[in-house]
Design a protein around this motif. Structure first.
Motif, short mmCIF file in Angstrom:
data_model
loop_
_atom_site.label_atom_id
_atom_site.label_comp_id
_atom_site.label_asym_id
_atom_site.label_seq_id
_atom_site.Cartn_x
_atom_site.Cartn_y
_atom_site.Cartn_z
N UNK A 204 0.83 -1.20 0.00
CA UNK A 204 0.00 0.00 0.00
C UNK A 204 0.87 1.26 0.00
N UNK A 205 1.99 1.22 0.72
CA UNK A 205 2.88 2.38 0.76
C UNK A 205 3.44 2.72 -0.62
N UNK A 206 3.88 1.71 -1.33
CA UNK A 206 4.52 1.93 -2.62
C UNK A 206 3.52 2.05 -3.76
N UNK A 207 2.34 1.45 -3.58
CA UNK A 207 1.41 1.36 -4.70
C UNK A 207 1.91 0.39 -5.75
N UNK A 208 2.78 -0.54 -5.32
CA UNK A 208 3.41 -1.49 -6.23
C UNK A 208 3.13 -2.90 -5.74
N UNK A 209 2.88 -3.80 -6.65
CA UNK A 209 2.80 -5.22 -6.33
C UNK A 209 4.10 -5.89 -6.78
N UNK A 210 4.65 -6.78 -5.97
CA UNK A 210 5.88 -7.47 -6.38
C UNK A 210 5.61 -8.32 -7.62
N UNK A 211 6.61 -8.46 -8.45
CA UNK A 211 6.47 -9.23 -9.70
C UNK A 211 7.36 -10.47 -9.66
N UNK A 212 6.88 -11.56 -9.07
CA UNK A 212 7.68 -12.79 -9.07
C UNK A 212 8.01 -13.28 -10.47
N UNK A 213 7.16 -12.95 -11.45
CA UNK A 213 7.41 -13.39 -12.82
C UNK A 213 8.67 -12.74 -13.40
N UNK A 214 9.13 -11.65 -12.78
CA UNK A 214 10.34 -10.97 -13.27
C UNK A 214 11.62 -11.58 -12.70
N UNK A 215 11.49 -12.65 -11.94
CA UNK A 215 12.63 -13.26 -11.25
C UNK A 215 13.79 -13.56 -12.21
N UNK A 216 13.51 -14.32 -13.25
CA UNK A 216 14.58 -14.73 -14.16
C UNK A 216 15.15 -13.54 -14.93
N UNK A 217 14.27 -12.63 -15.35
CA UNK A 217 14.75 -11.46 -16.07
C UNK A 217 15.62 -10.56 -15.22
N UNK A 218 15.22 -10.37 -13.97
CA UNK A 218 16.03 -9.55 -13.05
C UNK A 218 17.39 -10.18 -12.81
N UNK A 219 17.42 -11.49 -12.59
CA UNK A 219 18.70 -12.17 -12.37
C UNK A 219 19.59 -12.05 -13.60
N UNK A 220 18.99 -12.15 -14.77
CA UNK A 220 19.78 -12.04 -16.01
C UNK A 220 20.34 -10.63 -16.17
N UNK A 221 19.52 -9.63 -15.91
CA UNK A 221 19.97 -8.24 -16.10
C UNK A 221 21.01 -7.82 -15.07
N UNK A 222 20.94 -8.40 -13.86
CA UNK A 222 21.85 -7.99 -12.78
C UNK A 222 22.90 -9.05 -12.47
N UNK A 223 23.12 -9.98 -13.40
CA UNK A 223 23.98 -11.12 -13.07
C UNK A 223 25.42 -10.71 -12.76
N UNK A 224 25.90 -9.60 -13.35
CA UNK A 224 27.28 -9.21 -13.09
C UNK A 224 27.49 -8.78 -11.64
N UNK A 225 26.46 -8.17 -11.02
CA UNK A 225 26.53 -7.79 -9.61
C UNK A 225 25.89 -8.85 -8.72
N UNK A 226 24.71 -9.32 -9.11
CA UNK A 226 23.93 -10.20 -8.25
C UNK A 226 24.65 -11.47 -7.87
N UNK A 227 25.32 -12.10 -8.84
CA UNK A 227 25.99 -13.37 -8.55
C UNK A 227 27.10 -13.18 -7.53
N UNK A 228 27.88 -12.12 -7.72
CA UNK A 228 28.99 -11.88 -6.79
C UNK A 228 28.47 -11.46 -5.41
N UNK A 229 27.43 -10.60 -5.39
CA UNK A 229 26.89 -10.19 -4.10
C UNK A 229 26.23 -11.37 -3.39
N UNK A 230 25.64 -12.28 -4.14
CA UNK A 230 25.06 -13.48 -3.53
C UNK A 230 26.13 -14.28 -2.81
#
Length: 433
Positions: A204-230
């Motif tokens: 309600x604060x953000x007016x945003x619903x989380x998008x679980x369907x974006x999981x794979x796309x987000x990981x692909x787009x952020x893989x250079x940072x996400x994998x190392x930060x993981x």
């Protein structure tokens, strides 16, 4: 005279002052938000310790450190890249990125929650029951944490503060109900489901619903940072988890509860340390964009300030906290936990210097260097904690961790120094090409 009359120095000073005021405001909200979060966790830990005793509190602590690993998996994949790449961007871009990052965090919570339930069923007993309860609440906890980081990426720490306040308010009646039930499962569910109230409020604060369907796309787009930060995040929290498991196997569940009790006494200061960590990467990124040569000084002031504050808090616990108050806070755990205050304080001081340098490395986007640091320091943490446990139980483990953390801070700063040389070398190449 002409420069004074045309107003340029005045405008420059005004801009600098405005920038410092804005930074102070963002840091203040970060401290306030984490104060609510950490002090709430502090109160939960004390309440559970007093209600259940050392052994049952050790079981609760095993679930707690497992949650710490999973939330760091979620942050590495979702909100750490969000903080680095989408801090201070246009609102529309922030909304899209935050919905995708929150969906990724929710997906991590659902997957890890299912795994935790299966592991709990297979283990059985009180430990297994605690893991089943943890699995049920993990999706809520991951989503709530994602909203917090999303707010700080947008520079809206006041909304993160309000969200954590909602969790704190919902937690109070839930813990009273859990106390009537008198089990580890009841406390785990009370803690996690009250976090679910805050997670829903965040939508309600953000007016945003989380998008679980974006999981794979987000990981692909952020893989250079996400994998190392993981890997970086999991190496840290995973070392803490393995240390707790190893301490329990070597010295018993009561030793786990004792170590956790000493850590709880650091809770109010941890609110400062973790509150700053919510905003320091974003602030370091701003410093890097505006005055790159000032980044090491920013990190040094940050780390030193936190370490001095940790020392003051530890000395206050050792010299000013009466035994009667300690017994009131931790019950039967107090005598053994009191003996661990000094090594616990040294550990937090070492971690303070680590986080100062880590903020700079993350702002530079040098995930390779920060990963190298975190893996090395986490390995030392685990080895020191387990060797100490084998030699002297809970006290030995605490001193082993303190030694490893303090020594590891030097490695972080060496990597930051090398990272700054690398950054300026690349900048020079761009200018000359």
């Amino acid at each position: 005279m002409s420069t004074a009359m045309d107003g340029k120095p005045r405008r420059g000073r005004h801009r600098r002052r405005s920038s410092l005021r804005a930074m102070a405001g963002r840091l203040s909200w970060g401290l306030g938000d984490q104060a609510v979060s950490s002090l709430t966790n502090f109160a939960v830990g004390l309440y559970v310790a007093r209600s259940l005793g050392a052994t049952a509190f050790g079981v609760f602590s095993l679930a707690w450190v497992t949650y710490g690993v999973i939330i760091n998996v979620s942050r590495g994949l979702s909100t750490d890249p969000l903080m680095v790449r989408f801090s201070g961007v246009a609102p529309d871009l922030w909304r899209v990125a935050t919905a995708r990052a929150a969906g990724t965090a929710l997906s991590v919570g659902i997957g890890s929650g299912a795994l935790s339930i299966l592991v709990g069923i297979s283990i059985g007993g009180s430990v297994g029951t605690a893991f089943v309860g943890l699995g049920l609440v993990l999706p809520f906890l991951m989503l709530q944490d994602a909203w917090r980081f999303g707010f700080f990426a947008a520079g809206k720490g006041n909304k993160a503060f309000l969200n954590d306040m909602v969790w704190a308010v919902a937690l109070a009646p839930a813990m009273l109900l859990a106390a009537k039930h008198g089990s580890v499962l009841g406390f785990v569910l009370a803690w996690g489901l009250s976090g679910g109230v805050a997670a829903i409020f965040g939508c309600f604060q953000t007016g945003i619903l989380p998008r679980p369907s974006a999981f794979s796309g987000w990981l692909r787009d952020q893989r250079d940072l996400g994998t190392r930060y993981l890997v970086e995040n999991v190496s840290s929290s995973g070392a803490s988890q393995l240390r707790a498991y190893g301490l329990g196997a070597i010295a018993g569940l009561a030793a786990v509860g004792t170590v956790r009790g000493a850590e709880l006494l650091q809770g109010p200061f941890q609110a400062v340390l973790m509150g700053l960590s919510l905003v320091t990467v974003a602030e370091a990124a701003r410093v890097l964009r505006r005055s790159p040569h000032r980044l090491p000084l920013f990190c040094l002031v940050l780390g030193t300030g936190q370490a001095v504050a940790a020392l003051c808090w530890g000395l206050a616990l050792l010299l000013l906290l009466p035994d009667v108050v300690g017994v009131h806070l931790l019950g039967s755990i107090w005598p053994a936990a009191h003996a661990l205050i000094l090594p616990a304080t040294l550990s937090v001081m070492g971690a303070s210097f680590c986080t100062g340098a880590a903020s700079g490395l993350r702002a530079l986007g040098l995930a390779r260097r920060s990963l190298r640091c975190q893996v090395a320091v986490s390995a030392c943490y685990l080895v020191g904690g387990l060797i100490g446990a084998a030699l002297a139980g809970a006290p030995g483990s605490a001193w082993g961790v303190a030694t490893a953390t303090t020594a590891g801070s030097a490695f972080w700063w060496l990597q930051l120094r090398a990272g700054m040389r690398e950054h300026f070398g690349k900048t020079q190449e761009v200018r000359t090409s």
